[in-house]
Design a protein around this motif. Structure first.
Motif, PDB file in Angstrom:
ATOM      1  N   GLU A 101       0.697  -2.004  -0.178  1.00 19.91           N
ATOM      2  CA  GLU A 101      -0.315   0.444   0.509  1.00 19.91           C
ATOM      3  C   GLU A 101       0.912   1.578   0.155  1.00 19.91           C
ATOM      4  OE1 GLU A 101      -2.758  -0.560   3.387  1.00 19.91           O
ATOM      5  OE2 GLU A 101      -3.777  -1.883   2.023  1.00 19.91           O
ATOM      6  N   LYS A 102       1.468   1.058   0.587  1.00 22.51           N
ATOM      7  CA  LYS A 102       3.100   2.221   0.408  1.00 22.51           C
ATOM      8  C   LYS A 102       3.558   3.021  -0.383  1.00 22.51           C
ATOM      9  CE  LYS A 102       6.567   4.734   3.190  1.00 22.51           C
ATOM     10  NZ  LYS A 102       6.744   5.512   4.416  1.00 22.51           N
ATOM     11  N   THR A 103       3.819   1.949  -1.157  1.00 22.16           N
ATOM     12  CA  THR A 103       4.414   1.892  -2.416  1.00 22.16           C
ATOM     13  C   THR A 103       3.904   2.078  -3.551  1.00 22.16           C
ATOM     14  OG1 THR A 103       5.989  -0.289  -1.893  1.00 22.16           O
ATOM     15  CG2 THR A 103       5.420  -0.129  -4.206  1.00 22.16           C
ATOM     16  N   LEU A 104       2.029   1.291  -3.547  1.00 26.42           N
ATOM     17  CA  LEU A 104       1.351   2.027  -4.352  1.00 26.42           C
ATOM     18  C   LEU A 104       0.940   3.779  -4.397  1.00 26.42           C
ATOM     19  CD1 LEU A 104      -1.559  -0.658  -4.189  1.00 26.42           C
ATOM     20  CD2 LEU A 104       0.046   0.075  -6.138  1.00 26.42           C
ATOM     21  N   TYR A 105       0.758   3.873  -3.117  1.00 28.54           N
ATOM     22  CA  TYR A 105       0.940   5.384  -2.328  1.00 28.54           C
ATOM     23  C   TYR A 105       1.946   6.166  -3.233  1.00 28.54           C
ATOM     24  CZ  TYR A 105       0.832   9.866   0.120  1.00 28.54           C
ATOM     25  OH  TYR A 105       0.406  10.953   0.682  1.00 28.54           O
ATOM     26  N   ASN A 106       3.717   5.906  -3.181  1.00 28.03           N
ATOM     27  CA  ASN A 106       4.732   6.264  -3.363  1.00 28.03           C
ATOM     28  C   ASN A 106       4.369   6.567  -5.410  1.00 28.03           C
ATOM     29  OD1 ASN A 106       5.597   7.266  -1.137  1.00 28.03           O
ATOM     30  ND2 ASN A 106       6.841   4.723  -0.627  1.00 28.03           N
ATOM     31  N   VAL A 107       3.858   5.141  -5.850  1.00 27.27           N
ATOM     32  CA  VAL A 107       4.033   5.017  -7.673  1.00 27.27           C
ATOM     33  C   VAL A 107       2.832   6.530  -7.898  1.00 27.27           C
ATOM     34  CG1 VAL A 107       2.789   3.946  -8.940  1.00 27.27           C
ATOM     35  CG2 VAL A 107       4.890   2.550  -7.097  1.00 27.27           C
ATOM     36  N   TYR A 108       2.277   6.417  -6.619  1.00 29.28           N
ATOM     37  CA  TYR A 108       0.592   7.398  -6.833  1.00 29.28           C
ATOM     38  C   TYR A 108       1.549   9.323  -7.300  1.00 29.28           C
ATOM     39  CZ  TYR A 108      -3.329   9.973  -7.068  1.00 29.28           C
ATOM     40  OH  TYR A 108      -4.169  11.693  -7.319  1.00 29.28           O
ATOM     41  N   HIS A 109       2.085   8.813  -6.504  1.00 25.31           N
ATOM     42  CA  HIS A 109       3.114  10.593  -5.706  1.00 25.31           C
ATOM     43  C   HIS A 109       4.212  10.328  -7.202  1.00 25.31           C
ATOM     44  CE1 HIS A 109       0.452  12.272  -3.367  1.00 25.31           C
ATOM     45  NE2 HIS A 109       0.270  10.524  -2.371  1.00 25.31           N
ATOM     46  N   GLN A 110       4.289  10.066  -7.316  1.00 25.14           N
ATOM     47  CA  GLN A 110       6.264  10.183  -7.389  1.00 25.14           C
ATOM     48  C   GLN A 110       6.293   9.377  -9.287  1.00 25.14           C
ATOM     49  OE1 GLN A 110       9.202   7.324  -6.125  1.00 25.14           O
ATOM     50  NE2 GLN A 110       9.511   8.856  -4.919  1.00 25.14           N
ATOM     51  N   CYS A 111       5.365   9.201  -9.160  1.00 21.11           N
ATOM     52  CA  CYS A 111       4.821   8.801 -11.148  1.00 21.11           C
ATOM     53  C   CYS A 111       3.400   9.029 -11.537  1.00 21.11           C
ATOM     54  CB  CYS A 111       4.861   7.279 -11.603  1.00 21.11           C
ATOM     55  SG  CYS A 111       6.031   6.416 -10.665  1.00 21.11           S
ATOM     56  N   ILE A 112       3.321   8.820 -10.322  1.00 21.05           N
ATOM     57  CA  ILE A 112       1.769   9.358 -11.951  1.00 21.05           C
ATOM     58  C   ILE A 112       1.237  10.759 -11.781  1.00 21.05           C
ATOM     59  CG2 ILE A 112      -1.083   8.765 -12.006  1.00 21.05           C
ATOM     60  CD1 ILE A 112       0.360   6.344 -12.173  1.00 21.05           C
ATOM     61  N   GLU A 113       1.136  11.968 -11.146  1.00 27.14           N
ATOM     62  CA  GLU A 113       1.695  12.831  -9.952  1.00 27.14           C
ATOM     63  C   GLU A 113       2.838  13.480 -11.036  1.00 27.14           C
ATOM     64  OE1 GLU A 113      -1.315  15.183  -8.960  1.00 27.14           O
ATOM     65  OE2 GLU A 113      -2.310  12.851  -9.448  1.00 27.14           O
ATOM     66  N   GLU A 114       3.682  12.829 -11.260  1.00 24.72           N
ATOM     67  CA  GLU A 114       4.848  13.294 -11.662  1.00 24.72           C
ATOM     68  C   GLU A 114       4.403  13.618 -13.599  1.00 24.72           C
ATOM     69  OE1 GLU A 114       8.627  15.177 -12.631  1.00 24.72           O
ATOM     70  OE2 GLU A 114       7.304  15.192 -10.188  1.00 24.72           O
ATOM     71  N   PHE A 115       3.971  12.676 -14.039  1.00 24.92           N
ATOM     72  CA  PHE A 115       3.517  12.617 -14.918  1.00 24.92           C
ATOM     73  C   PHE A 115       2.553  14.340 -15.496  1.00 24.92           C
ATOM     74  CE2 PHE A 115       0.740  11.806 -18.893  1.00 24.92           C
ATOM     75  CZ  PHE A 115       1.208  11.619 -19.930  1.00 24.92           C
ATOM     76  N   PHE A 116       1.773  14.463 -14.349  1.00 26.04           N
ATOM     77  CA  PHE A 116       0.763  15.075 -15.377  1.00 26.04           C
ATOM     78  C   PHE A 116       0.816  17.120 -14.536  1.00 26.04           C
ATOM     79  CE2 PHE A 116      -2.299  11.703 -14.527  1.00 26.04           C
ATOM     80  CZ  PHE A 116      -2.881  11.451 -15.891  1.00 26.04           C
ATOM     81  N   MET A 117       2.250  16.013 -14.078  1.00 26.63           N
ATOM     82  CA  MET A 117       2.800  17.786 -13.288  1.00 26.63           C
ATOM     83  C   MET A 117       3.930  18.174 -13.247  1.00 26.63           C
ATOM     84  SD  MET A 117       0.435  19.313 -10.764  1.00 26.63           S
ATOM     85  CE  MET A 117       0.183  17.749  -9.480  1.00 26.63           C
ATOM     86  N   PRO A 118       5.090  17.759 -14.572  1.00 24.43           N
ATOM     87  CA  PRO A 118       6.146  17.853 -14.073  1.00 24.43           C
ATOM     88  C   PRO A 118       7.073  18.826 -13.680  1.00 24.43           C
ATOM     89  CG  PRO A 118       5.375  17.624 -16.806  1.00 24.43           C
ATOM     90  CD  PRO A 118       4.601  17.816 -15.789  1.00 24.43           C
ATOM     91  N   LYS A 119       8.115  17.911 -12.963  1.00 27.33           N
ATOM     92  CA  LYS A 119       9.032  19.118 -12.258  1.00 27.33           C
ATOM     93  C   LYS A 119       9.336  20.644 -12.810  1.00 27.33           C
ATOM     94  CE  LYS A 119      12.484  19.320  -9.046  1.00 27.33           C
ATOM     95  NZ  LYS A 119      13.910  18.322  -8.379  1.00 27.33           N
ATOM     96  N   LYS A 120       9.366  20.078 -14.029  1.00 24.15           N
ATOM     97  CA  LYS A 120       9.906  21.067 -15.130  1.00 24.15           C
ATOM     98  C   LYS A 120       8.958  21.863 -15.429  1.00 24.15           C
ATOM     99  CE  LYS A 120      15.075  19.798 -15.093  1.00 24.15           C
ATOM    100  NZ  LYS A 120      16.459  18.949 -16.155  1.00 24.15           N
ATOM    101  N   ASP A 121       7.738  22.011 -16.003  1.00 21.01           N
ATOM    102  CA  ASP A 121       7.115  22.936 -16.313  1.00 21.01           C
ATOM    103  C   ASP A 121       6.734  22.508 -17.419  1.00 21.01           C
ATOM    104  OD1 ASP A 121       5.637  23.213 -14.025  1.00 21.01           O
ATOM    105  OD2 ASP A 121       6.072  25.309 -13.625  1.00 21.01           O
TER     106      ASP A 121
END
Length: 179
Positions: A101-121
């Protein structure tokens, strides 16, 4: 009284719950497969693409091209790490639901959200995309067709995975809230 204590321990994850394990295990497997697909797709693109080839397709600013390629490399690394974490969890016996569950939570934030809002805009999410049927990704500058052909299909897959992980969280899991 013992039943209430047992129920509480199951809910807290102290006693394995076979039904919960199978749901979390299935989601972990599906997430790992998704991340592996993303890694393969993005790496195939990166292995064939150079800064010069992007600029030859469409004359765009060199800095923006560098940022796009950097964002894709970052995404590939995060997704590869998430896929590896899922793979390792699935190999372990007994299955560690809390870690999954913690891994899925991290995947959500590091992969999924990063895809939609990349750090470099380099691009952003069209928040109405899921309602209108148009692409979920909007680029800040015109981009080569090869980049659109890479990211636009991926955006649909990322939207679906985001919905699944959000649904999974909302279905009563003990995973930390996603939003």
């Amino acid at each position: 009284m013992k039943e209430a204590k047992c129920e509480r321990q199951i809910h807290e994850g102290k006693i394995p719950n076979e039904m919960g394990h199978s749901i979390v295990r299935a989601q972990t497997q599906k997430t790992g497969e998704f991340l592996s697909m993303v890694v393969n797709t993005v790496n195939d693109y990166l292995n064939q693409t150079t800064l010069e080839s992007l600029q030859a397709e469409l004359p765009i600013e060199k800095g923006y091209c560098c940022d796009v390629l950097s964002t894709l490399r970052r995404m590939a690394v995060f997704c590869e790490g998430g896929a590896e974490a899922c793979r390792r969890l699935l190999m372990q016996e007994p299955f560690q639901e809390a870690r999954a569950e913690k891994t899925l939570y991290n995947v959500y934030h590091q992969c999924i959200e990063e895809f939609f809002m990349p750090k470099k805009d380099t691009w952003c999410e069209n928040s109405r995309a899921s309602y209108t049927g148009v692409s979920a990704i909007e680029f800040y500058h015109a981009v080569p067709a090869s980049l659109e052909q890479l990211l636009l299909p991926l955006s649909a897959a990322f939207l679906k995975m985001r919905e699944e992980l959000a649904h999974y969280e909302a279905s009563g899991s003990s995973m930390a809230p996603i939003r």
